[in-house]
Design a protein around this motif. Sequence first.
Motif, short mmCIF file in Angstrom:
data_model
loop_
_atom_site.label_atom_id
_atom_site.label_comp_id
_atom_site.label_asym_id
_atom_site.label_seq_id
_atom_site.Cartn_x
_atom_site.Cartn_y
_atom_site.Cartn_z
N THR B 29 11.12 3.69 8.32
CA THR B 29 10.90 3.25 9.70
C THR B 29 11.20 1.76 9.76
O THR B 29 11.37 1.11 8.72
CB THR B 29 9.45 3.49 10.15
OG1 THR B 29 8.60 2.70 9.34
CG2 THR B 29 9.06 4.94 10.03
N GLU B 30 11.21 1.25 10.98
CA GLU B 30 11.45 -0.19 11.11
C GLU B 30 10.18 -0.97 10.87
O GLU B 30 10.15 -2.18 11.04
CB GLU B 30 11.98 -0.49 12.51
CG GLU B 30 13.40 -0.04 12.69
CD GLU B 30 13.98 -0.57 13.97
OE1 GLU B 30 13.88 -1.76 14.24
OE2 GLU B 30 14.55 0.23 14.70
N LEU B 31 9.14 -0.27 10.54
CA LEU B 31 7.84 -0.94 10.44
C LEU B 31 7.39 -1.08 8.99
O LEU B 31 6.21 -1.02 8.68
CB LEU B 31 6.79 -0.15 11.23
CG LEU B 31 7.18 0.27 12.64
CD1 LEU B 31 6.11 1.15 13.25
CD2 LEU B 31 7.39 -0.96 13.51
N GLY B 32 8.33 -1.23 8.09
CA GLY B 32 7.90 -1.32 6.71
C GLY B 32 8.89 -1.98 5.79
O GLY B 32 10.01 -2.29 6.18
#
Lengths: 565, 143
Positions: B29-32
């Motif tokens: 994801t773009e969150l990691g």
Amino acid sequence: MPAVVVAILVFVAFFLGYRFYSKYLAEKVYALDKSKPTPAHEFEDGVDYVPTNKHVLFGHHFTSVAGAAPIVGPAIAVFWGWVPALLWVVLGTIFAAGVHDFGALVISVRNRAQNIGTLASSVINARARTLFLLIIFFLLTLVNAVFAVVIANLFIAFPGSVIPIFLEIPLAIFIGQYIYRRRTSALIPSLIGVALLYLSILLGQAFPIDLSPIASAIGLDARMLWIILLFAYTFVASRIPVWVLLQPRDYINSHQLFIALGVIFLGVLIGFDRIVAPAIASVPEGSPHWFPFLFITIACGAISGFHSLVSSGTTSKQLDNEEDARYVGYFGSVGEGSLALGSILAATAGLGAYTVWQERYADFNTASSGAVGNFVEGVGHFANNLGVPLGIATIFAAVVVVSFAATTMDTGVRLQRYIIQEIGEIVRFRLLARNLTLAAALAVVIPLGLALYPDLAFGRLWRLFGTTNQLTAGLALAVVAVWVFTRNRNPLAQIVPLVFLLAMTTWALFIQLGDFFRAGDYLLVAIDGVIFVLTLWLIIEAIGAFQRARSERAASGTDGGTTGA
Amino acid sequence: MMHRIILVREWDAQLAASGCCGRLGGENTELGDTETFAANRSEMEAMGEVYRALRAELFDEDVEITVVDPRNMVWLVPALLKDARRRGLNLREIWSQLRRGISYTSIVVDGKVLFNGRIPPVEDAVAAVKKELEISEPDPAVV
């Protein structure tokens, strides 16, 4: 009405939604093709891209999306009566959440398993990715603030839950060390972990922890002290490796989720409790009106934007064939709806008598600040129907909710750290982008400030969380709708919930802006104002994307390109 | 007869009851970032090698290979029980296979745990699985 009858009717509605509406979506809207290779096959590596049995994938997907959020919103929303809350959960799950989760999964699968942020930028435009990051930033800020308040309230209302929750930390660390270092069976340690956790409830009951004396000695109230301690904990927890605490605790949580679901529905079945709350409640003068506030009070459980993030990116890399998306995506949202149903039943049938319910839901502030406590008492009552002594059963329910909320905070602060670093990259503020401690400190301090904001009613904070969650869902629905439209198929299934959500969110934000201003809550005015601007931005981007798609479709004749992505 | 091979190992970012934050934050994801779940990634990659080798070796066999997280016990426990029962194991043996199968890493063929705790070298894993499949295949002369 007996709660079990309501539960059966809702399950029948969910079944019909899955059987017929998801079939319509699968065939006519998303045009699933079993023969089309999914990214799991195309890029199969056995690491990230793995064609996975749909039941296995459902297990991974559902346990990730379920949590404390579908419990809190419905437990507040029964303030307007159980029928409006239940109708929104049922209709939202069938016509909004199912479409959203299923659609996000399909569009990701058709686009090399890209995540929704990247897809927003390619389907709508490059600005949409910045919009996505900003929405997620606010969403996570509010998630962390909200769950800190939830946990603090539960620790105060159910002081017997403090010891079990604190013992869960060394217990999880021990399980992790045992499993990872000895590389042995996870079954027995995790079952022993759950048993010890529930055994520690007896200890918690014998020695309830009340921080009031310490808090007043340092000039704070107990809630403030708990919130500070919780954020201090998450700051530390977000800096330590995930395999030390976060992941091992999951071995306990994965059991707890299904134990809690089992207790709720078995307790409802065996106890045959009646719903004591009114079908439609007459609320006091000056209370928020159910229209539009019901639709942002229940976000998770009716539709949650977070699910688009879970569906895209990871779940989409493991889908064996396109037809499985219906089961994993749509049915995943039905699972979340079932948890919301459990919350409604606990807060309406688990409180015993109408007079008790009336007292707990006397006004919106009382209802929202005590909602999770009401859920806990309700579940405690259902567990009591199964023969568990009431005192222990109530602490058990509190332990389950706090465990879930604490995991949400742990992961939320970690995710927020990345978002802050990402925003630092975008605005070219190198210190923010590179310094992990600074990013982690900001990820903690911002929601901490919000949670400690003087005289902040929990209901207001929760409604702001609801609006950002619906905004994330709106962004994902807009992406899916544009994609469906460019494939020459009817996007009404997405446009109806999209327009409805954006209208309710905008309306609610607008009303709240006035309310917060009149009450002198200028911090909330600012946050509400920013979210309002983000909503308008999203509406403009969505309209622009549709106009472009329409022009492209007109230019290319009737063939909108039904192949490829 | 359809054979089932279950490869048990943790997925990165898989978190239960995390209120929608599970499955976020890893590489996908773009969150990691890549570091957070580095320990999982190394196990995932090692098991990925076994997976690819088994796929290549058993491409013409009637085999289903499933990769599952050990925390997905709602699926894993019934699956292991079903396979062990189908194999005709007694209760004590079933319990033993169940206990060993649900571990940090394991390789299970038709309800029998071949490796658990550590991911074996690819050649060892493939050889053991092939041997197990040969054993469990009914003898055509007898049939």
